[in-house]
Motif scaffolding. Sequence first.
Motif, PDB file in Angstrom:
ATOM      1  N   TYR A 170       0.825  -1.260  -0.126  1.00 49.20           N
ATOM      2  CA  TYR A 170       0.146  -0.032  -0.052  1.00 49.20           C
ATOM      3  C   TYR A 170       0.670   1.186   0.052  1.00 49.20           C
ATOM      4  O   TYR A 170       0.720   2.307  -0.891  1.00 49.20           O
ATOM      5  N   MET A 171       1.928   1.347   0.937  1.00 49.35           N
ATOM      6  CA  MET A 171       2.823   2.553   1.088  1.00 49.35           C
ATOM      7  C   MET A 171       3.560   2.668  -0.272  1.00 49.35           C
ATOM      8  O   MET A 171       3.799   3.825  -0.809  1.00 49.35           O
ATOM      9  N   LYS A 172       3.989   1.475  -0.992  1.00 53.33           N
ATOM     10  CA  LYS A 172       4.502   1.597  -2.178  1.00 53.33           C
ATOM     11  C   LYS A 172       3.649   2.218  -3.339  1.00 53.33           C
ATOM     12  O   LYS A 172       4.067   2.761  -3.964  1.00 53.33           O
ATOM     13  N   PHE A 173       2.552   1.744  -3.535  1.00 51.41           N
ATOM     14  CA  PHE A 173       1.621   2.101  -4.302  1.00 51.41           C
ATOM     15  C   PHE A 173       1.276   3.692  -4.259  1.00 51.41           C
ATOM     16  O   PHE A 173       1.144   4.466  -4.988  1.00 51.41           O
ATOM     17  N   LEU A 174       1.049   4.048  -2.970  1.00 47.31           N
ATOM     18  CA  LEU A 174       0.912   5.522  -2.733  1.00 47.31           C
ATOM     19  C   LEU A 174       2.015   6.423  -3.187  1.00 47.31           C
ATOM     20  O   LEU A 174       1.813   7.420  -3.884  1.00 47.31           O
ATOM     21  N   ARG A 175       3.354   5.881  -2.918  1.00 43.91           N
ATOM     22  CA  ARG A 175       4.382   6.683  -3.435  1.00 43.91           C
ATOM     23  C   ARG A 175       4.544   6.666  -5.078  1.00 43.91           C
ATOM     24  O   ARG A 175       4.635   7.843  -5.666  1.00 43.91           O
ATOM     25  N   GLU A 176       4.459   5.580  -5.637  1.00 44.35           N
ATOM     26  CA  GLU A 176       4.131   5.206  -7.109  1.00 44.35           C
ATOM     27  C   GLU A 176       3.169   5.978  -7.607  1.00 44.35           C
ATOM     28  O   GLU A 176       3.290   7.015  -8.790  1.00 44.35           O
ATOM     29  N   ASN A 177       1.709   6.198  -7.209  1.00 49.69           N
ATOM     30  CA  ASN A 177       0.782   6.851  -7.488  1.00 49.69           C
ATOM     31  C   ASN A 177       1.169   8.331  -7.441  1.00 49.69           C
ATOM     32  O   ASN A 177       0.998   9.188  -8.522  1.00 49.69           O
ATOM     33  N   LYS A 178       1.726   8.994  -6.508  1.00 44.94           N
ATOM     34  CA  LYS A 178       2.027  10.430  -6.408  1.00 44.94           C
ATOM     35  C   LYS A 178       3.207  10.728  -7.370  1.00 44.94           C
ATOM     36  O   LYS A 178       3.021  11.772  -8.100  1.00 44.94           O
ATOM     37  N   ARG A 179       4.231   9.921  -7.553  1.00 44.47           N
ATOM     38  CA  ARG A 179       5.435  10.184  -8.370  1.00 44.47           C
ATOM     39  C   ARG A 179       4.604  10.303  -9.835  1.00 44.47           C
ATOM     40  O   ARG A 179       4.768  10.995 -10.893  1.00 44.47           O
ATOM     41  N   ASN A 180       4.063   9.376 -10.355  1.00 44.69           N
ATOM     42  CA  ASN A 180       3.487   9.310 -11.736  1.00 44.69           C
ATOM     43  C   ASN A 180       2.318  10.360 -12.077  1.00 44.69           C
ATOM     44  O   ASN A 180       2.358  10.567 -13.155  1.00 44.69           O
ATOM     45  N   SER A 181       1.635  10.523 -10.927  1.00 43.13           N
ATOM     46  CA  SER A 181       0.769  11.595 -11.191  1.00 43.13           C
ATOM     47  C   SER A 181       1.254  12.703 -11.534  1.00 43.13           C
ATOM     48  O   SER A 181       0.593  13.734 -12.236  1.00 43.13           O
ATOM     49  N   ALA A 182       2.082  13.289 -10.704  1.00 35.04           N
ATOM     50  CA  ALA A 182       2.921  14.500 -10.956  1.00 35.04           C
ATOM     51  C   ALA A 182       3.439  14.478 -12.460  1.00 35.04           C
ATOM     52  O   ALA A 182       3.434  15.477 -13.184  1.00 35.04           O
ATOM     53  N   SER A 183       4.136  13.248 -12.927  1.00 36.38           N
ATOM     54  CA  SER A 183       4.654  13.159 -14.263  1.00 36.38           C
ATOM     55  C   SER A 183       3.507  13.205 -15.223  1.00 36.38           C
ATOM     56  O   SER A 183       3.830  13.859 -16.449  1.00 36.38           O
ATOM     57  N   LEU A 184       2.561  12.613 -15.013  1.00 33.22           N
ATOM     58  CA  LEU A 184       1.488  12.364 -15.982  1.00 33.22           C
ATOM     59  C   LEU A 184       0.723  13.999 -16.191  1.00 33.22           C
ATOM     60  O   LEU A 184       0.407  14.428 -17.184  1.00 33.22           O
ATOM     61  N   ALA A 185       0.856  14.740 -15.095  1.00 32.14           N
ATOM     62  CA  ALA A 185      -0.021  16.076 -15.108  1.00 32.14           C
ATOM     63  C   ALA A 185       1.023  16.844 -15.992  1.00 32.14           C
ATOM     64  O   ALA A 185       0.463  17.765 -16.999  1.00 32.14           O
ATOM     65  N   GLU A 186       2.257  16.774 -15.962  1.00 29.95           N
ATOM     66  CA  GLU A 186       3.194  17.792 -16.659  1.00 29.95           C
ATOM     67  C   GLU A 186       3.145  17.406 -18.080  1.00 29.95           C
ATOM     68  O   GLU A 186       3.214  18.035 -19.000  1.00 29.95           O
ATOM     69  N   ARG A 187       3.070  15.815 -18.250  1.00 28.61           N
ATOM     70  CA  ARG A 187       2.975  15.320 -19.694  1.00 28.61           C
ATOM     71  C   ARG A 187       1.548  15.750 -20.448  1.00 28.61           C
ATOM     72  O   ARG A 187       1.792  16.363 -21.538  1.00 28.61           O
ATOM     73  N   ARG A 188       0.512  15.943 -19.726  1.00 31.22           N
ATOM     74  CA  ARG A 188      -0.596  16.396 -20.310  1.00 31.22           C
ATOM     75  C   ARG A 188      -0.841  17.748 -20.528  1.00 31.22           C
ATOM     76  O   ARG A 188      -1.175  18.219 -21.679  1.00 31.22           O
TER      77      ARG A 188
END
Length: 352
Positions: free
Chosen positions: A310-328
């Motif tokens: 769960y904690m791993k997923f939270l970190r991954e989700n936060k990191r990828n969400s920030a990168s995805l927002a920049e990509r969009r």
Amino acid sequence: MIASLQSYGLVPFFSQQLSAEENEPRRIARVTEVQRSLFAVFDGFEERSISLNSALHDSTPEERPTVGDWVVLDRSSMRIERVLDRKSVFRRIAAGDKVEVQLIAANIDILFIVTSCNEEFKESRLERYLSLAFEAGVIPVIVLTKIDLTNDMESYVERARRTHAGVAVEAVNALDEHGLDGVKAWIERGSTIALVGSSGVGKSTLLNSLAGRACATTKAIREDDKKGRHTTTHRSLFRLANGGLVIDVPGIREVKIAGVEQALADVFDDIEALSRNCRFKDCQHESEPGCAVLEAVDEGAMEERRVRNYMKFLRENKRNSASLAERRSQDRAFAKHVKQVKITRQNERSQS
């Protein structure tokens, strides 16, 4: 024609989006297969391959059609003009270094998460799929295959159920079409099911058994590492004899996540409930004093693996969400630039 389209899942949610001009024969269709830049569609008369119009071709990956989408064709019925609003869309972050969304299937009602009763089975992978299913707003069903090759089926069923309280689990031998009643009960007339999972777990075999015919090619799983090779090479939609629709998806190696914060909270609601009793609101459940989650782990009421995941997923989700927002943001800027260039060129041609 209308009856044929309805048998492919056309419901008022989609038809109400059509203008009077669009609501004509051969103008609305469902995408049944995607192969790079070509899209197979069924328009109520036939299935055929067509391409995108220039606007969709230049749009972002999330705006382009995927298998299961309902689309409007142009007047020539040779190109896809627009994609109708979706009831649901199952997506993941594409494999590789770039953080970009890959659409897997649209307008599905139920997601069959297929895994096998051997070393391929991983609770952490199932939790990833469940998070994506919850984010998509579809009903997940875990389908355990190869039960004929294990003497410990019940332990796999129990492990699958522990990934989320109340998740449906069906255990089958995909080669035995007479033992698929539990799975078949989920497939209603007009409903759309998507099959996802790793290569070699039996998705194509399951599809063939459900259809009662050879829809997809199959290969045996490798016995040295219990992994399979891709037998399905592209996403395709098949219609079953009972009126249900099934989308077969190529084996997915990486199930990366982004933008699924609420879905993670739902999948790991047991940890979320415990964390409300932690001494610190921002507790990371690692070594903090007064951590209710760690206390549950020490008492054997909570799996340490599940907490770490769960904690791993939270970190991954936060990191990828920030990168995805920049990509969009970059994609929108590029699309705006392309549009402006086209307008400039059109103006120059009209003035020459």
